[in-house]
Design an enzyme around this catalytic site. Structure first.
Site, short mmCIF file in Angstrom:
data_model
loop_
_atom_site.label_atom_id
_atom_site.label_comp_id
_atom_site.label_asym_id
_atom_site.label_seq_id
_atom_site.Cartn_x
_atom_site.Cartn_y
_atom_site.Cartn_z
N LYS A 85 10.08 -10.85 -3.41
CA LYS A 85 9.88 -11.71 -2.24
C LYS A 85 8.46 -12.25 -2.19
O LYS A 85 8.23 -13.45 -2.01
CB LYS A 85 10.19 -10.91 -0.97
CG LYS A 85 9.93 -11.64 0.34
CD LYS A 85 8.60 -11.25 1.00
CE LYS A 85 8.56 -9.82 1.45
NZ LYS A 85 7.29 -9.49 2.18
N LYS A 109 -3.50 -12.20 0.95
CA LYS A 109 -2.51 -11.24 0.42
C LYS A 109 -1.81 -11.81 -0.81
O LYS A 109 -1.47 -11.08 -1.74
CB LYS A 109 -1.48 -10.89 1.50
CG LYS A 109 -0.44 -9.86 1.05
CD LYS A 109 -1.07 -8.53 0.62
CE LYS A 109 -0.05 -7.55 0.04
NZ LYS A 109 0.86 -7.00 1.05
N THR A 122 3.89 -8.94 4.83
CA THR A 122 3.49 -9.96 3.85
C THR A 122 4.49 -11.10 4.00
O THR A 122 5.68 -10.93 3.73
CB THR A 122 3.51 -9.41 2.43
OG1 THR A 122 2.54 -8.35 2.34
CG2 THR A 122 3.16 -10.50 1.42
#
Length: 292
Positions: free
Chosen positions: A245, A177, A102
């Site tokens: 993150k 995502k 990701t």
């Protein structure tokens, strides 16, 4: 051209919680596998199962027709792909490079453009499903890239996932995502608060899960992480540090588009508080600790 197991050598970079299970499923499907990880110990189980260890990313790229990366952060992706010893510098023309980390949609577009200059096919294909989906080969795989490249690597994806969708050109997998992570981030707040509320009110939280999990409140997080919260099981299927993150990537991306995301901002503040309390390497279900 499809990449069948008998004819294809796959390189795998990043053998952490997710990557190791994904690589195991490629071995089970019959693919020959080269592996590289920053710490060799993490890849030893795969080597025992038949994978071949490579000492550098460059060596792995030169010996593989397809390379999959599953690393931690966008900075790691950039180093693996764009450094002097990176994948794009050392992969053969015609190779397929698939980043399943990701990461940043903007970086994904950059990698695809750099790969195209060398005749290398680059796709971004982040996943959802956590450690359970990775283990069972039932990941959701969201893909960005050219349709012909996607069609070629479908057999590779099918060894790791069951819901595999081409979302659009380079970067589209990462944008998708981010939609996934935005949904999860706010949903996890609801799951944690509901489980804490059930406990405080004297209910049996397992019975509560049995009631609400099959109704309108149902979600993957509720069904899979709710029970872990109740048991006090905070082992990482997905790390707190990694959801932070991802949330930061999503916020930055949303700001570039002029979109406000107050729910995401709240989730960021809560997870950062959790990390500051020493839980950055716990699973995301540890969020319930803020309510206990």
């Amino acid at each position: 051209m499809e990449l069948s197991p008998k004819e294809t050598v796959i390189g795998f970079v990043g053998t952490g919680v997710m990557g190791k299970s994904m690589a195991k499923n490629l071995l089970k499907a019959g693919y020959r596998l080269n592996v590289y990880n920053r710490t060799k110990e993490s890849a030893q189980e795969l080597v025992q199962l038949g994978a071949v260890w490579k000492d550098t990313v460059a060596e792995l790229a030169e010996a593989s027709q397809v390379v999959i990366s599953m690393v931690g952060y966008p900075k790691d992706v950039e180093k693996v792909y764009l450094g002097e010893g990176g994948l794009i510098a050392h992969a053969k023309a015609g190779s397929y490079l698939i980043d399943m980390t990701t990461s940043s949609p903007v970086l994904a577009k950059t990698l695809a453009a750099e790969g195209e200059k060398k005749g290398i096919h680059v796709l971004d294909a982040p996943v959802s499903g956590g450690d359970i989906g990775a283990r069972d080969g039932k990941l959701v795989i969201m893909v960005g890239g050219q349709e012909k490249d996607f069609n070629a690597v479908i057999p590779v994806f099918e060894a790791m996932g069951t819901n595999i969708i081409l979302q659009g050109p380079a970067g589209s997998g990462q944008y998708t995502k981010m939609c996934n992570q935005i949904t999860i981030a706010s949903n996890m707040i609801g799951v944690a608060e509901a489980m804490a509320y059930a406990q405080k009110s004297g209910l049996d939280p397992i019975r509560v899960l049995d009631s609400i999990g099959g109704g309108a409140a149902g979600s993957w997080s509720l069904s899979n992480l709710g029970p872990r919260m109740i048991k006090g099981d905070y082992a990482p299927g997905f790390y707190v540090k990694h959801i932070i993150k991802d949330i930061k990537i999503a916020i930055d991306s949303a700001q570039e588009m002029g979109l406000r995301t107050p729910g995401l901002e709240l989730a960021k503040s809560l997870y950062e508080k959790l990390a500051a309390e020493g839980e950055e390497n716990s699973g995301t279900q540890a969020l319930i600790k803020l309510y206990q």
